[in-house]
Design an enzyme around this catalytic site. Structure first.
Site, PDB file in Angstrom:
ATOM      1  N   GLN A   1      17.865  21.998  -8.570  1.00 34.12           N
ATOM      2  CA  GLN A   1      17.865  23.356  -8.830  1.00 34.12           C
ATOM      3  C   GLN A   1      17.128  23.639 -10.169  1.00 34.12           C
ATOM      4  O   GLN A   1      17.592  22.875 -11.047  1.00 34.12           O
ATOM      5  CB  GLN A   1      19.269  23.545  -9.194  1.00 34.12           C
ATOM      6  CG  GLN A   1      20.120  23.233  -8.106  1.00 34.12           C
ATOM      7  CD  GLN A   1      21.645  23.853  -7.847  1.00 34.12           C
ATOM      8  OE1 GLN A   1      21.710  24.856  -7.040  1.00 34.12           O
ATOM      9  NE2 GLN A   1      22.794  23.479  -8.536  1.00 34.12           N
TER      10      GLN A   1
ATOM     11  N   HIS B   1      18.453  19.515 -17.892  1.00 29.85           N
ATOM     12  CA  HIS B   1      17.638  18.438 -18.059  1.00 29.85           C
ATOM     13  C   HIS B   1      17.312  17.849 -16.310  1.00 29.85           C
ATOM     14  O   HIS B   1      18.111  18.031 -15.568  1.00 29.85           O
ATOM     15  CB  HIS B   1      18.475  17.299 -18.272  1.00 29.85           C
ATOM     16  CG  HIS B   1      17.753  15.686 -18.468  1.00 29.85           C
ATOM     17  ND1 HIS B   1      18.526  14.759 -19.290  1.00 29.85           N
ATOM     18  CD2 HIS B   1      16.830  15.320 -18.005  1.00 29.85           C
ATOM     19  CE1 HIS B   1      17.664  13.594 -19.371  1.00 29.85           C
ATOM     20  NE2 HIS B   1      16.772  13.986 -18.394  1.00 29.85           N
TER      21      HIS B   1
ATOM     22  N   HIS C   1      17.134  16.966 -12.720  1.00 26.30           N
ATOM     23  CA  HIS C   1      17.670  15.974 -11.920  1.00 26.30           C
ATOM     24  C   HIS C   1      17.774  16.546 -10.552  1.00 26.30           C
ATOM     25  O   HIS C   1      17.718  17.723 -10.180  1.00 26.30           O
ATOM     26  CB  HIS C   1      19.342  15.995 -12.441  1.00 26.30           C
ATOM     27  CG  HIS C   1      19.967  17.195 -12.158  1.00 26.30           C
ATOM     28  ND1 HIS C   1      19.893  18.310 -13.563  1.00 26.30           N
ATOM     29  CD2 HIS C   1      20.893  17.727 -11.583  1.00 26.30           C
ATOM     30  CE1 HIS C   1      20.430  19.165 -13.397  1.00 26.30           C
ATOM     31  NE2 HIS C   1      21.292  19.020 -12.057  1.00 26.30           N
TER      32      HIS C   1
ATOM     33  N   HIS D   1      19.651  15.996  -6.967  1.00 27.11           N
ATOM     34  CA  HIS D   1      21.019  15.598  -6.450  1.00 27.11           C
ATOM     35  C   HIS D   1      20.528  14.699  -4.960  1.00 27.11           C
ATOM     36  O   HIS D   1      19.781  15.348  -4.164  1.00 27.11           O
ATOM     37  CB  HIS D   1      21.670  16.969  -5.814  1.00 27.11           C
ATOM     38  CG  HIS D   1      22.181  17.759  -7.047  1.00 27.11           C
ATOM     39  ND1 HIS D   1      23.585  17.847  -7.384  1.00 27.11           N
ATOM     40  CD2 HIS D   1      21.549  18.684  -7.790  1.00 27.11           C
ATOM     41  CE1 HIS D   1      23.505  18.907  -8.331  1.00 27.11           C
ATOM     42  NE2 HIS D   1      22.215  19.283  -8.731  1.00 27.11           N
TER      43      HIS D   1
END
Ligand code: AMW
Length: 181
Positions: free
Chosen positions: A88, A99, A101, A103
């Protein structure tokens, strides 16, 4: 398990050193405070930057190779037949921790009523909910369109101990995946 590094590893504003189960020169993988499904983990660059486009070419390469390696372990140890791999990228796309990331969510047949339901679940995670509430209060979202408060409210954050145990187990399993390569 002792931490994989003496440096404090941060995920946004959170110190997550003890949740890290895989570390590379530019990236790390950590277990999730509130997994949407069992085995839901995250992979981040070590440098704290909010957007995917903020990453250097070396960071993108390291991040994606790490996503690939971690996802292999996750699929195997959670006995999955598929994966959601998602970023996202930005608050308006549902990002709650500024930050970068990725998933990684292990999936199997019939684990959710609809395979795509995971996206709604991701969108209505805590931070996104906070954002929606903020927007609603600012009058930015029409009342009728405000999404129903989801099951996330009932998803309790896991204990440090639970997360540490899972991190230790996944650290060992990462080594097994490497042996098989
Ligand atoms: W995003 O909506 O920013 O794409 O996803 C944030 C993810 O980070 C969620 O899966 C959430 O459960 C997870 N999370 C938030 N805080 C922590 C934390 N301190 N440690 C581990 N995971 C976290």
């Amino acid at each position: 398990m002792p931490p994989l590094t003496t440096d404090a590893i941060k995920f946004g504003a959170f110190v997550v050193t003890n949740q890290v189960f895989h570390l590379t020169p530019l990236s790390y993988a950590l277990v999730n405070l509130k997994p949407l499904l069992p085995g839901h983990v995250l992979v981040s660059p070590r440098r704290i930057v909010p957007r995917f486009n903020d990453l250097s070419a070396a960071e993108v390469q390291d991040l994606f190779l790490t996503v690939q390696r971690v996802s292999r372990t996750i699929e195997r140890v959670f006995d999955a037949s598929a994966l959601n791999i998602a970023i996202q990228d930005g608050q308006d796309a549902g990002q709650s921790v500024p930050h970068v990331h990725a998933h990684i969510i292990p999936r199997k047949k019939h684990d959710l009523p609809e395979p795509d339901a995971i996206y709604e679940m991701m969108e209505s995670e805590d931070g996104d909910l906070a954002r929606q509430l903020r927007k609603r209060d600012e009058g930015d979202v029409k009342r009728g369109r405000f999404p129903a408060v989801d099951a996330d409210e009932h998803r309790k954050p896991r204990s440090e101990e639970d997360m540490n145990k899972e991190a230790e187990w996944l650290f060992e399993e990462m080594a097994r995946t490497d042996e098989r390569e």
